[in-house]
Design a protein around this motif. Structure first.
Motif, PDB file in Angstrom:
ATOM      1  N   ASP A 345      34.170  45.048  23.534  1.00 23.31           N
ATOM      2  CA  ASP A 345      35.530  44.640  23.881  1.00 23.31           C
ATOM      3  C   ASP A 345      35.853  43.253  23.345  1.00 23.31           C
ATOM      4  O   ASP A 345      37.006  42.983  22.969  1.00 23.31           O
ATOM      5  N   VAL A 346      34.879  42.386  23.296  1.00 18.83           N
ATOM      6  CA  VAL A 346      35.105  41.071  22.692  1.00 18.83           C
ATOM      7  C   VAL A 346      35.389  41.238  21.198  1.00 18.83           C
ATOM      8  O   VAL A 346      36.291  40.601  20.648  1.00 18.83           O
ATOM      9  N   ARG A 347      34.642  42.112  20.554  1.00 16.53           N
ATOM     10  CA  ARG A 347      34.892  42.381  19.136  1.00 16.53           C
ATOM     11  C   ARG A 347      36.281  42.992  18.921  1.00 16.53           C
ATOM     12  O   ARG A 347      36.950  42.696  17.924  1.00 16.53           O
ATOM     13  N   ARG A 348      36.698  43.853  19.848  1.00 16.43           N
ATOM     14  CA  ARG A 348      38.055  44.414  19.751  1.00 16.43           C
ATOM     15  C   ARG A 348      39.104  43.304  19.730  1.00 16.43           C
ATOM     16  O   ARG A 348      40.027  43.313  18.907  1.00 16.43           O
ATOM     17  N   MET A 349      38.946  42.337  20.612  1.00 17.76           N
ATOM     18  CA  MET A 349      39.915  41.246  20.667  1.00 17.76           C
ATOM     19  C   MET A 349      39.853  40.385  19.410  1.00 17.76           C
ATOM     20  O   MET A 349      40.887  40.030  18.825  1.00 17.76           O
ATOM     21  N   LEU A 350      38.657  40.049  18.984  1.00 14.79           N
ATOM     22  CA  LEU A 350      38.520  39.195  17.802  1.00 14.79           C
ATOM     23  C   LEU A 350      39.041  39.892  16.542  1.00 14.79           C
ATOM     24  O   LEU A 350      39.730  39.273  15.719  1.00 14.79           O
ATOM     25  N   LEU A 351      38.717  41.160  16.389  1.00 15.52           N
ATOM     26  CA  LEU A 351      39.172  41.879  15.203  1.00 15.52           C
ATOM     27  C   LEU A 351      40.682  42.113  15.226  1.00 15.52           C
ATOM     28  O   LEU A 351      41.329  42.116  14.172  1.00 15.52           O
ATOM     29  N   THR A 352      41.252  42.301  16.404  1.00 17.76           N
ATOM     30  CA  THR A 352      42.709  42.416  16.498  1.00 17.76           C
ATOM     31  C   THR A 352      43.366  41.130  16.011  1.00 17.76           C
ATOM     32  O   THR A 352      44.318  41.163  15.221  1.00 17.76           O
ATOM     33  N   MET A 353      42.857  40.007  16.475  1.00 17.28           N
ATOM     34  CA  MET A 353      43.397  38.720  16.042  1.00 17.28           C
ATOM     35  C   MET A 353      43.240  38.551  14.537  1.00 17.28           C
ATOM     36  O   MET A 353      44.179  38.172  13.829  1.00 17.28           O
ATOM     37  N   ARG A 354      42.047  38.832  14.044  1.00 21.21           N
ATOM     38  CA  ARG A 354      41.759  38.621  12.631  1.00 21.21           C
ATOM     39  C   ARG A 354      42.586  39.537  11.730  1.00 21.21           C
ATOM     40  O   ARG A 354      43.165  39.095  10.732  1.00 21.21           O
ATOM     41  N   ALA A 355      42.641  40.822  12.081  1.00 24.59           N
ATOM     42  CA  ALA A 355      43.353  41.782  11.231  1.00 24.59           C
ATOM     43  C   ALA A 355      44.839  41.452  11.157  1.00 24.59           C
ATOM     44  O   ALA A 355      45.458  41.532  10.082  1.00 24.59           O
ATOM     45  N   PHE A 356      45.427  41.072  12.279  1.00 24.15           N
ATOM     46  CA  PHE A 356      46.832  40.683  12.259  1.00 24.15           C
ATOM     47  C   PHE A 356      47.022  39.347  11.545  1.00 24.15           C
ATOM     48  O   PHE A 356      47.989  39.172  10.808  1.00 24.15           O
ATOM     49  N   ASN A 357      46.122  38.395  11.774  1.00 24.43           N
ATOM     50  CA  ASN A 357      46.251  37.104  11.091  1.00 24.43           C
ATOM     51  C   ASN A 357      46.293  37.280   9.579  1.00 24.43           C
ATOM     52  O   ASN A 357      47.174  36.746   8.891  1.00 24.43           O
ATOM     53  N   GLU A 358      45.333  37.999   9.056  1.00 21.74           N
ATOM     54  CA  GLU A 358      45.229  38.121   7.605  1.00 21.74           C
ATOM     55  C   GLU A 358      46.354  38.963   7.032  1.00 21.74           C
ATOM     56  O   GLU A 358      46.863  38.683   5.938  1.00 21.74           O
ATOM     57  N   GLY A 359      46.768  39.996   7.758  1.00 18.55           N
ATOM     58  CA  GLY A 359      47.910  40.784   7.309  1.00 18.55           C
ATOM     59  C   GLY A 359      49.198  39.988   7.361  1.00 18.55           C
ATOM     60  O   GLY A 359      50.020  40.047   6.436  1.00 18.55           O
ATOM     61  N   CYS A 360      49.386  39.220   8.432  1.00 16.57           N
ATOM     62  CA  CYS A 360      50.593  38.398   8.559  1.00 16.57           C
ATOM     63  C   CYS A 360      50.646  37.322   7.485  1.00 16.57           C
ATOM     64  O   CYS A 360      51.718  37.009   6.962  1.00 16.57           O
ATOM     65  N   ARG A 361      49.511  36.733   7.199  1.00 18.43           N
ATOM     66  CA  ARG A 361      49.485  35.708   6.145  1.00 18.43           C
ATOM     67  C   ARG A 361      49.934  36.306   4.810  1.00 18.43           C
ATOM     68  O   ARG A 361      50.756  35.719   4.098  1.00 18.43           O
ATOM     69  N   ALA A 362      49.414  37.456   4.468  1.00 16.47           N
ATOM     70  CA  ALA A 362      49.786  38.093   3.204  1.00 16.47           C
ATOM     71  C   ALA A 362      51.270  38.440   3.176  1.00 16.47           C
ATOM     72  O   ALA A 362      51.956  38.215   2.168  1.00 16.47           O
ATOM     73  N   LEU A 363      51.779  38.976   4.281  1.00 14.54           N
ATOM     74  CA  LEU A 363      53.195  39.348   4.327  1.00 14.54           C
ATOM     75  C   LEU A 363      54.090  38.117   4.236  1.00 14.54           C
ATOM     76  O   LEU A 363      55.064  38.101   3.461  1.00 14.54           O
ATOM     77  N   ALA A 364      53.790  37.086   5.013  1.00 12.29           N
ATOM     78  CA  ALA A 364      54.627  35.888   5.019  1.00 12.29           C
ATOM     79  C   ALA A 364      54.611  35.203   3.658  1.00 12.29           C
ATOM     80  O   ALA A 364      55.656  34.740   3.167  1.00 12.29           O
ATOM     81  N   TYR A 365      53.458  35.129   3.035  1.00 12.66           N
ATOM     82  CA  TYR A 365      53.382  34.483   1.723  1.00 12.66           C
ATOM     83  C   TYR A 365      54.120  35.303   0.665  1.00 12.66           C
ATOM     84  O   TYR A 365      54.697  34.739  -0.266  1.00 12.66           O
ATOM     85  N   TRP A 366      54.091  36.608   0.800  1.00  7.56           N
ATOM     86  CA  TRP A 366      54.879  37.452  -0.109  1.00  7.56           C
ATOM     87  C   TRP A 366      56.359  37.108   0.018  1.00  7.56           C
ATOM     88  O   TRP A 366      57.062  36.934  -0.988  1.00  7.56           O
TER      89      TRP A 366
END
Length: 595
Positions: A345-366
């Motif tokens: 469950d800790v990994r679920r939370m960390l990966l949720t944060m990470r996956a959205f962070n990296e996806g959001c960064r790519a989208l915003a920079y685009w």
């Protein structure tokens, strides 16, 4: 306190490998000198400033807050000195016009710098952030004399700027604005009224503060069509352009608020303050939207910045905090317990944060890259296409990135457990700081209405096609690559639902506007999840191609994070689609008195 390290490796990946930054200077002569090597150096220096100067001030600034006394505001200890270092480094002029002393670098580069500033110290970032929006409005709509007077000082940071919209009785509905402007014989105006929630309205950073104020002329028509924009300095510039007589615009108080406590949020009283019209009479909203659209993208970067800080803090804690043993047996038998990062469950939370962070960064920079194209490309057709794209995606970036910032900060608290709820650990501050980003510059509900009510119908779907067509083309070509099947197939299914939902909103909204309004928030999130899925496909395709040169495991981590996104986050698109298609009846049937 959560540690912060500028995520330069991922920023460079998005800029150089996903968005191919090296092509931008080739396409746009204005950026000829913005080489990837120069940009890398700039970002590295920005990262150091954020890590070494801004981040250490974040928690003590929150503890101390701003001080108000007799109309003056003092910022927390160290903030004024940090701002002096900031302007000495030329950071305020990074994306600004060289004609006024700016460095003329792409706004995309400034997006990356803004992200790092907001991760390190969101309260500090409010001050130059408002000035940049103020600069954009004057640069676009001001007279030549106004530009010559104000822009050099805003660019070098010796003056700062604000945007004064909200009044006690009106926020979103600015047509209710009551602040009035009375003409003077010399062509200037006197302003009378009160504005609230004015970020950086008063502080001790600079020798002057330039307010952009919405007000009504005596002959103004009712509603939003009767609003004009005025520039109103705290100190009236003298013949040499230096601060002169004190203008009667005074801070009446500062707000006692939930977060961003080191940012001065002011009540501003205009008691006959001298001001000058910006642009044409009664056309103030078009000028102010120049500032607000910039600000909405900047607020999206605030959400991403908070999310990145929360993720980094949570990962650090999860690696160090020992609690229980892994479900499959001890992973660190030499220790009293395993670190909590072993728990699913800790990994679920960390990966949720990470996956959205990296996806959001790519989208915003685009979006940032297309913003540069819209402003500087020599081909007017290319500028228009890019402008359409930025207009469409602005509400998506503002809403989704800020929703994610708040959610990520809450997940960070959850990872910390009880320590996350305690102030000394710093994670709860991120929750409080993040909350305002979902509200100001247009609440996220308003962003949804903007998307479905204004952006989708424009030009019979012209704006929407700027996104839908490249995504459809990408799915077609990527579907032919077997190694991409596990990523492209889920994207294709979610994209089809987004297309169907878009068509339904367009049709149902014509007959009953409440149908579009009821669907807006869920549709906006569905749109964002698909957009992130598209960016994740592009990122994972690059990562798979470079797996043989993956000395530090960066690309392997990208692929694993992408798998998590497509397996556990993108499927939310199914429930969002169902909600969108449910219609407005269940929302609107209940009479107001029954609530």
């Amino acid at each position: 306190m959560p540690a912060y390290k500028a995520p330069l490796r991922d920023i460079q990946f998005v800029l150089n490998e996903v968005l191919q930054f090296e092509n931008l200077p080739q396409q746009i002569p204005d950026f000829a000198e913005a080489t990837p090597d120069l940009v890398a150096t700039i970002l590295e220096e920005a990262g150091k400033f954020c890590e070494e100067v801004l981040q250490p001030l974040n928690h003590p600034g929150d503890e101390e807050g701003c001080h108000y006394e007799n109309g003056t505001v003092t910022t927390p200890k160290g903030f004024k000195e940090a701002y002096k270092t900031f302007i000495d480094g030329g950071w305020t002029g990074l994306p600004c016009d060289p004609a006024y002393g700016g460095q003329g670098l792409p706004k995309l580069v400034n997006f990356a710098v803004e992200e790092m500033i907001c991760s390190a110290n969101l309260s500090f970032g409010m001050y130059p952030g408002l000035s940049n929006g103020n600069y954009n409005a004057i640069h676009t709509h001001g007279s030549d004399a106004q530009k010559a007077l104000y822009l050099p000082k805003l660019v070098d940071g010796t003056w700062t700027g604000t945007m004064c919209l909200t009044e006690p009785h009106c926020g979103t509905d600015l047509g209710l604005c009551k602040t009035r402007a009375e003409a003077n014989a010399d062509g200037s105006y006197k302003l009378y009224g009160t504005k609230i929630f004015i970020s950086a309205g008063e502080h001790d950073f600079t020798e002057n503060i330039i307010h952009l104020v919405l007000a009504r002329l005596p002959d103004a028509p009712a509603g939003i069509r009767g609003i004009s924009l005025f520039v109103c300095p705290k100190f009236l510039p003298d013949a040499d352009g230096k601060p002169g007589a004190r203008n009667p615009v005074v801070c009446g108080s500062i707000e006692k608020k939930m977060g961003i406590k080191a940012s001065s949020t002011c009540v501003m009283n205009f008691d006959g303050a001298q001001a000058w019209l910006v642009g044409r009479p009664h056309k103030g909203m078009s000028a102010m939207f120049t500032m607000m659209n910039t600000a909405r993208l900047a607020v999206g970067m605030q959400g991403l910045g908070i999310a990145e800080a929360a993720y980094q803090g949570a990962v650090t804690y999860a690696r160090e905090r020992l609690q229980m043993r892994a479900l499959t047996g001890a992973k660190f038998p030499e220790k009293a317990a395993d670190p909590i990062i072993v728990h699913p469950d800790v990994r679920r939370m960390l990966l949720t944060m990470r996956a959205f962070n990296e996806g959001c960064r790519a989208l915003a920079y685009w979006v940032g890259r297309e913003l540069d194209v819209s402003l500087h490309h020599p081909d007017p057709e290319k500028r228009q296409e890019a402008d359409d794209f930025v207009a469409l995606l602005t509400p998506v970036v503002k809403s989704f990135l800020t929703d994610h910032g708040f959610n990520a900060a809450n997940l960070g608290v959850q990872v910390y457990g009880g320590h996350g709820y305690i102030r000394e650990w710093g994670m709860e501050q991120l929750v409080r700081d993040a909350r305002i980003t979902q509200i100001y510059e247009g609440t996220n509900g308003i962003q949804g209405l903007d998307l479905v009510g204004r952006k989708l119908p424009t030009g019979t779907g012209r704006l929407a096609r700027r996104f839908f067509h490249p995504v459809a083309d990408y799915i077609d070509q990527a579907s032919e690559k077997p190694e991409m099947a596990e990523f492209v197939l889920p994207l294709a299914k979610a994209f089809a639902k987004l297309q169907q939902a878009t068509a339904w909103i367009a049709q149902a909204g014509l007959g009953n506007p409440n149908e579009a309004g009821a669907a807006a928030t869920d549709y906006q999130r569905l749109f964002a999840l698909v957009a992130l899925g598209y960016m994740w496909c592009r990122m994972v395709e690059i990562a798979l191609a470079k797996k043989d040169e993956d000395s530090d495991g960066f690309y392997a981590a990208k692929v694993m994070t992408a798998r998590f996104y497509f397996a556990r986050l993108l499927p939310e698109s199914n429930s969002l689609f169902t909600t969108v298609m449910a219609g407005a009846d269940s929302l609107m049937a209940m009479p107001a008195e029954a609530f």
